[in-house]
Scaffold this motif. Structure first.
Motif, PDB file in Angstrom:
ATOM      1  N   UNK A 248       0.813  -1.219   0.000  1.00 22.20           N
ATOM      2  CA  UNK A 248       0.000   0.000   0.000  1.00 22.20           C
ATOM      3  C   UNK A 248       0.847   1.270   0.000  1.00 22.20           C
ATOM      4  N   UNK A 249       1.937   1.292   0.763  1.00 21.57           N
ATOM      5  CA  UNK A 249       2.753   2.488   0.859  1.00 21.57           C
ATOM      6  C   UNK A 249       3.391   2.909  -0.445  1.00 21.57           C
ATOM      7  N   UNK A 255      -4.594   2.705  -8.288  1.00 23.29           N
ATOM      8  CA  UNK A 255      -4.762   1.306  -7.897  1.00 23.29           C
ATOM      9  C   UNK A 255      -5.290   1.215  -6.471  1.00 23.29           C
ATOM     10  N   UNK A 256      -4.795   2.076  -5.586  1.00 24.27           N
ATOM     11  CA  UNK A 256      -5.279   2.101  -4.212  1.00 24.27           C
ATOM     12  C   UNK A 256      -6.780   2.392  -4.185  1.00 24.27           C
ATOM     13  N   UNK A 276      -6.143   3.204   5.676  1.00 25.30           N
ATOM     14  CA  UNK A 276      -5.221   4.083   6.412  1.00 25.30           C
ATOM     15  C   UNK A 276      -4.288   4.798   5.446  1.00 25.30           C
ATOM     16  N   UNK A 277      -3.768   4.064   4.454  1.00 18.73           N
ATOM     17  CA  UNK A 277      -2.882   4.679   3.469  1.00 18.73           C
ATOM     18  C   UNK A 277      -3.637   5.698   2.621  1.00 18.73           C
ATOM     19  N   UNK A 351       4.823   1.923  14.391  1.00 19.36           N
ATOM     20  CA  UNK A 351       5.347   1.884  13.021  1.00 19.36           C
ATOM     21  C   UNK A 351       4.314   2.318  11.980  1.00 19.36           C
ATOM     22  N   UNK A 352       3.081   2.605  12.409  1.00 21.64           N
ATOM     23  CA  UNK A 352       2.045   3.044  11.474  1.00 21.64           C
ATOM     24  C   UNK A 352       2.108   4.560  11.312  1.00 21.64           C
ATOM     25  N   UNK A 353       1.630   5.083  10.185  1.00 26.10           N
ATOM     26  CA  UNK A 353       1.641   6.538   9.980  1.00 26.10           C
ATOM     27  C   UNK A 353       0.653   7.231  10.906  1.00 26.10           C
ATOM     28  N   UNK A 354       0.840   8.534  11.071  1.00 27.84           N
ATOM     29  CA  UNK A 354      -0.061   9.311  11.925  1.00 27.84           C
ATOM     30  C   UNK A 354      -1.518   9.157  11.502  1.00 27.84           C
ATOM     31  N   UNK A 355      -1.759   8.943  10.225  1.00 30.36           N
ATOM     32  CA  UNK A 355      -3.132   8.841   9.728  1.00 30.36           C
ATOM     33  C   UNK A 355      -3.909   7.744  10.437  1.00 30.36           C
TER      34      UNK A 355
END
Length: 405
Positions: A248-249, A255-256, A276-277, A351-355
């Protein structure tokens, strides 16, 4: 660079006399879905810019944004309604070409739709097309409409639309080849093999590659056109959500969006990671992620009684951990318990983004900034709250400003 140029355009528009902006004429290329009442960037985003320069500016917009703010700025630029461009002189060769077969290509509208698709704004691109285009008499423009239907998994609707446009576009070889593609795609058995063996695709060679499964195997780097045919051939479906979510990143925005739009069973946890992404990039609003987090995925005991227990030990898919911790934070109303749940969430999801935490920002506002146990977490908590809510709670300044704070 494109941000600086866009800012310069906005300043010129703001400074332009009202009479210069009060043009009533609109043409196909500059019509938009955003007006002064619903988020238009400016009354005329192209003031002082030639059509040629505007095309270059749209082309320069990157499709991968570092922030939802930049994404929203680009989206508003591409969707804002504006007066027509001043007429430009055409070379004799262009005049002769446009006089043949069909109307001139509405290049600016096509460029805007293409860029919106590149940004992953499939719904916005579709709304722009539906709002602006009545009966397309140009195959290049109509082809974008067909691709958007395919990207949404609606090849049958694209083929029906094609039949409705037959009397206007039937002389175009590309129309004939796409029509043949529809016949082959929905044929079965011996009829399918016979039609495929008899068909040649020279005007749209991508169709031949799609029908023979010769499109690039690396799904994450497909062009918009390639991705549309990949979906139309059924090579991207609900199973793709599980197989591609780990990428996803690095995934291209369109595509996402396509994967998020797929109808998948509730039991596909990887869709949360994709969501989340998408929120991190601005492709999806935080409120949609909140809705996803609030679904009753697990038993209440896990959500209410598990403070201090890592969800990973409860056999939960990693993509579902944010939903468990969100509901755990929301369910513990007393400050010490909620603060403990927040600290646990920040540790487990480090380890996940702030989002991933933006849906929790409302509860983060009640975080006790004076508590010693909370101090190591204040920087990230404040960053999340400030970004999602626009400011920090006034009472926090007393915690930070106090002696030893």
């Amino acid at each position: 660079m494109w941000i600086l140029r866009l800012t310069f355009i906005a300043l010129m528009v703001a400074a332009a006399p009202a009479a210069a902006l009060a043009q009533s004429s609109r043409d196909l290329e500059t019509r938009g879905t955003l007006t002064a009442d619903n988020g238009q960037l400016a009354p005329n985003v192209w003031a002082g810019v030639s059509r040629t320069d505007a095309l270059q500016l749209v082309d320069a917009i990157p499709t991968r944004m570092v922030s939802p703010i930049y994404y929203d700025l680009a989206r508003k630029l591409l969707l804002s309604d504006a007066p027509a461009f001043p007429a430009e002189k055409q070379a004799p060769a262009d005049k002769d070409k446009n006089a043949q077969n069909q109307a001139p290509r509405p290049d600016m509208l096509i460029a805007r739709i293409d860029k919106l698709l590149g940004l992953g704004a499939l719904r916005d691109a579709q709304n722009l097309y539906d709002s602006v285009v009545d009966e397309p008499d140009n195959f290049d423009l109509a082809y974008r409409g067909l691709q958007m239907l395919m990207l949404r998994g609606q090849l049958s609707a694209a083929c029906l639309d094609l039949q409705a446009m037959q009397y206007r576009l039937g002389a175009d070889d590309r129309w004939k080849e796409f029509n043949r593609f529809c016949r082959i795609r929905f044929a079965t058995g011996a009829e399918h093999d016979k039609l495929l063996s008899e068909s040649k695709f020279t005007a749209l060679p991508i169709i031949d590659k799609a029908l023979r499964n010769q499109l690039p195997a690396k799904t994450t780097s497909l062009t918009t056109e390639q991705l549309a045919y990949t979906v139309a051939m059924g090579n991207i479906g609900p199973d793709s959500v599980s197989t591609l979510a780990s990428k996803a990143g690095a995934m291209q925005p369109l595509l996402l969006t396509v994967l998020l739009n797929l109808d998948t069973p509730e039991a596909v946890p990887q869709k949360t990671c994709l969501a989340i992404e998408a929120v991190r990039r601005g492709l999806m609003p935080t409120r949609d992620l909140i809705t996803l987090y609030e679904k009753p995925h697990y038993e209440a005991a896990l959500l209410l009684d598990g403070v201090g227990t890592s969800p990973a030990a409860a056999n939960i898919h990693p993509c579902m951990i944010p939903t468990v911790l969100y509901q755990r934070i929301a369910s513990n109303l007393k400050t010490p318990l909620r603060d403990k749940a927040i600290r646990e969430a920040l540790d487990v999801m480090k380890d996940l983004p702030d989002a991933a935490f933006w849906p929790m920002a409302l509860y983060f506002r009640d975080f006790d900034v004076k508590a010693a146990a909370n101090k190591p977490y204040l920087w990230r908590v404040s960053r999340i709250v400030a970004y999602e809510k626009g400011d920090l709670p006034e009472n926090w300044q007393f915690g930070w400003g106090a002696k030893g704070g």
